[in-house]
Design a protein around this motif. Structure first.
Motif, mmCIF file in Angstrom:
data_model
loop_
_atom_site.group_PDB
_atom_site.id
_atom_site.type_symbol
_atom_site.label_atom_id
_atom_site.label_comp_id
_atom_site.label_asym_id
_atom_site.label_seq_id
_atom_site.Cartn_x
_atom_site.Cartn_y
_atom_site.Cartn_z
ATOM 1 N N ASP A 222 0.840 -1.166 0.078
ATOM 2 C CA ASP A 222 -0.267 0.012 -0.010
ATOM 3 C C ASP A 222 1.001 1.387 -0.127
ATOM 4 O OD1 ASP A 222 -2.340 -1.468 0.018
ATOM 5 O OD2 ASP A 222 -2.516 -1.250 2.263
ATOM 6 N N HIS A 223 1.987 1.114 0.804
ATOM 7 C CA HIS A 223 2.819 2.525 0.949
ATOM 8 C C HIS A 223 3.446 3.023 -0.501
ATOM 9 C CE1 HIS A 223 6.150 -0.623 1.723
ATOM 10 N NE2 HIS A 223 6.585 0.268 1.307
ATOM 11 N N VAL A 224 3.884 1.828 -1.303
ATOM 12 C CA VAL A 224 4.481 1.897 -2.532
ATOM 13 C C VAL A 224 3.447 2.673 -3.546
ATOM 14 C CG1 VAL A 224 5.581 0.968 -4.395
ATOM 15 C CG2 VAL A 224 6.091 0.108 -2.301
ATOM 16 N N ARG A 225 2.076 2.146 -3.241
ATOM 17 C CA ARG A 225 1.029 2.526 -4.400
ATOM 18 C C ARG A 225 0.767 4.072 -4.148
ATOM 19 N NH1 ARG A 225 -3.338 -2.141 -4.538
ATOM 20 N NH2 ARG A 225 -2.762 -2.045 -2.192
ATOM 21 N N THR A 226 0.735 4.297 -2.722
ATOM 22 C CA THR A 226 0.454 5.731 -2.364
ATOM 23 C C THR A 226 1.552 6.554 -2.520
ATOM 24 O OG1 THR A 226 -0.592 4.535 -0.325
ATOM 25 C CG2 THR A 226 0.192 7.177 -0.137
ATOM 26 N N ARG A 234 8.959 6.942 -10.818
ATOM 27 C CA ARG A 234 9.250 5.525 -10.811
ATOM 28 C C ARG A 234 10.649 5.110 -10.060
ATOM 29 N NH1 ARG A 234 9.170 1.139 -15.915
ATOM 30 N NH2 ARG A 234 9.577 -0.654 -14.885
ATOM 31 N N ARG A 235 11.617 5.747 -10.468
ATOM 32 C CA ARG A 235 13.086 5.350 -9.836
ATOM 33 C C ARG A 235 13.097 5.510 -8.359
ATOM 34 N NH1 ARG A 235 18.194 7.510 -12.663
ATOM 35 N NH2 ARG A 235 17.279 6.370 -14.226
ATOM 36 N N THR A 236 12.410 6.555 -7.815
ATOM 37 C CA THR A 236 12.340 6.779 -6.568
ATOM 38 C C THR A 236 11.688 5.772 -5.818
ATOM 39 O OG1 THR A 236 12.486 9.268 -6.879
ATOM 40 C CG2 THR A 236 11.644 8.725 -4.769
ATOM 41 N N VAL A 237 10.438 5.536 -6.219
ATOM 42 C CA VAL A 237 9.401 4.614 -5.763
ATOM 43 C C VAL A 237 10.325 3.271 -5.784
ATOM 44 C CG1 VAL A 237 7.376 3.321 -5.856
ATOM 45 C CG2 VAL A 237 7.377 6.008 -6.239
ATOM 46 N N PHE A 238 10.765 2.755 -6.646
ATOM 47 C CA PHE A 238 11.475 1.502 -6.803
ATOM 48 C C PHE A 238 12.603 1.373 -6.062
ATOM 49 C CE2 PHE A 238 14.282 -1.856 -8.775
ATOM 50 C CZ PHE A 238 13.198 -2.568 -9.133
ATOM 51 N N PHE A 239 13.503 2.221 -5.620
ATOM 52 C CA PHE A 239 14.714 2.323 -5.066
ATOM 53 C C PHE A 239 14.248 2.673 -3.236
ATOM 54 C CE2 PHE A 239 16.634 2.330 -8.901
ATOM 55 C CZ PHE A 239 17.653 0.956 -8.610
ATOM 56 N N ALA A 242 10.469 0.482 -2.334
ATOM 57 C CA ALA A 242 10.413 -0.870 -2.506
ATOM 58 C C ALA A 242 11.603 -1.790 -2.270
ATOM 59 C CB ALA A 242 9.778 -1.214 -3.924
ATOM 60 N N PHE A 243 12.804 -1.136 -2.621
ATOM 61 C CA PHE A 243 13.952 -1.686 -2.410
ATOM 62 C C PHE A 243 14.381 -1.684 -0.763
ATOM 63 C CE2 PHE A 243 18.797 -1.616 -2.480
ATOM 64 C CZ PHE A 243 18.855 -2.797 -2.568
ATOM 65 N N ARG A 244 14.327 -0.514 -0.051
ATOM 66 C CA ARG A 244 14.603 -0.602 1.150
ATOM 67 C C ARG A 244 13.641 -1.655 2.040
ATOM 68 N NH1 ARG A 244 14.473 4.687 4.965
ATOM 69 N NH2 ARG A 244 15.501 3.853 6.824
ATOM 70 N N GLY A 245 12.262 -1.924 1.534
ATOM 71 C CA GLY A 245 11.695 -2.907 2.286
ATOM 72 C C GLY A 245 12.126 -4.410 1.808
ATOM 73 N N ALA A 246 12.532 -4.686 0.922
ATOM 74 C CA ALA A 246 12.934 -5.870 0.365
ATOM 75 C C ALA A 246 14.517 -6.079 0.839
ATOM 76 C CB ALA A 246 13.156 -6.016 -1.040
ATOM 77 N N LEU A 247 15.208 -4.840 1.473
ATOM 78 C CA LEU A 247 16.683 -5.308 1.641
ATOM 79 C C LEU A 247 16.952 -5.936 3.050
ATOM 80 C CD1 LEU A 247 19.554 -4.444 0.760
ATOM 81 C CD2 LEU A 247 19.370 -2.323 2.082
ATOM 82 N N ALA A 248 15.904 -5.803 4.124
ATOM 83 C CA ALA A 248 16.222 -6.555 5.180
ATOM 84 C C ALA A 248 16.162 -7.902 5.103
ATOM 85 C CB ALA A 248 15.029 -5.940 6.076
#
Length: 325
Positions: A222-226, A234-239, A242-248
């Motif tokens: 939801d936070h990414v779609r927001t 797109r690049r800002t949202v992606f890195f 999204a990427f910060r959430g996937a990094l952990a």
């Protein structure tokens, strides 16, 4: 943060002591006579008794363990002289100081492990990000197929093929060899390049698939779609989101893979005839050399535990909830 690291350090110390005790006591469960390794061919019972006395092997096992661990901290006196701290004793097979041998071999294993980790983290995560960014396209399908192939390969097979093709056949790379980075950084890099690539190929497959699946999951949050709805690029949202959430989870997987990375470094050393801690550990087991085996086990255990503490600290920086817990 300091309390968090203090708890991790205390747990690491307990783990290291437990591993050293288990290794030490299991060694004496083996049906072998360590004094015979130092005595040679023309050995008499009196000579064996003298060696046992000089090495402290005539004392109870708990007393030997206490003297061994105390020697690491404060040094130890032997018949041949004083062994300064950190004292891991003298090898049963060649009567050389164990710590000096470990210091000579450790840079090779460290170079293989750190270089391989850097390669599979960067390449594996990068391929996963590209596959997620171009989901459903031929790029995604290509990288997904390559990850399946890479996951099925083995180090000893890929290593032989790499030597036959890249070194002997095409002459694109030098034969793998360790050169100290302080003496010649270029030779160090070129000599370690093939071992890095071979060691990392299996890990690259795992990390690319995991990063792809995590990024696809994060992009649907939801936070990414927001963030997209607010007009962010797109690049800002992606890195940034999204990427910060996937990094952990990727960092967590890296902490789990540290032990496998050390095991892979052992196989890599044998494949390319590199003299590191892996070959030293195997030779100490075959020769029933307790001081060398204990030294390698403690150094390897300490390296893995310290690396896990660094991973835990990184995880705490990425996710503040870990520090609060």
């Amino acid at each position: 943060m300091l309390r968090f690291l203090a708890r991790r350090l205390l747990g690491a110390l307990v783990i290291t002591v437990l591993i050293s005790a288990i290794t030490f006591f299991l060694f004496f469960a083996l049906p072998a006579e360590p004094a015979l390794m130092s005595c040679g061919k023309n050995c008499t019972p009196d000579a064996v008794a003298l060696i046992n006395k000089n090495l402290g092997l005539d004392q109870p096992v708990p007393v030997q363990y206490w003297h061994y661990m105390a020697g690491i901290v404060a040094g130890r006196d032997f018949t041949v002289g004083h062994c300064p701290a950190p004292c891991f004793g003298y090898s049963f097979s060649n009567q050389q100081p164990v710590w000096g041998t470990i210091v000579d071999r450790f840079p090779t294993t460290l170079s293989i492990a750190l270089g391989g980790a850097a390669v599979f983290l960067v390449v594996g995560t990068g391929l996963g990000l590209l596959a997620a960014a171009f989901r459903g396209t031929w790029i995604d399908k290509l990288f997904s197929s390559l990850s399946l192939v890479g996951n099925a390969l083995q180090i000893y097979f890929v290593g032989v093929v790499a030597l036959a093709v890249l070194v002997s056949g095409l002459h694109w790379m030098d034969n793998p060899a360790y050169h100290p980075i302080t003496e010649d950084p270029v030779k160090w890099f070129t000599g370690m390049l093939i071992p890095w690539l071979v060691l990392s190929i299996i890990f690259i497959a795992n990390y690319s698939r995991m990063t792809r699946s995590l990024m696809i999951e994060q992009l649907a949050e939801d936070h990414v779609r927001t963030a997209r709805a607010k007009g962010m690029g797109r690049r800002t949202v992606f890195f940034r989101y999204a990427f910060r959430g996937a990094l952990a989870p990727v960092v967590t997987l890296f902490g789990i893979d540290l032990g496998s990375l050390f095991g892979g470094a052992i196989i890599t050393e044998f494949t390319f005839s590199l003299h590191g801690l892996g070959r030293l550990a195997v030779s100490s087991v075959s020769e029933t050399d307790l001081p060398t085996l204990m030294g390698v086990m403690l150094v390897g255990c300490t390296a893995i535990v310290v690396a896990n503490i660094v991973v835990d600290a990184t995880y705490a920086l990425i996710d503040p909830r870990v520090r609060l817990a």
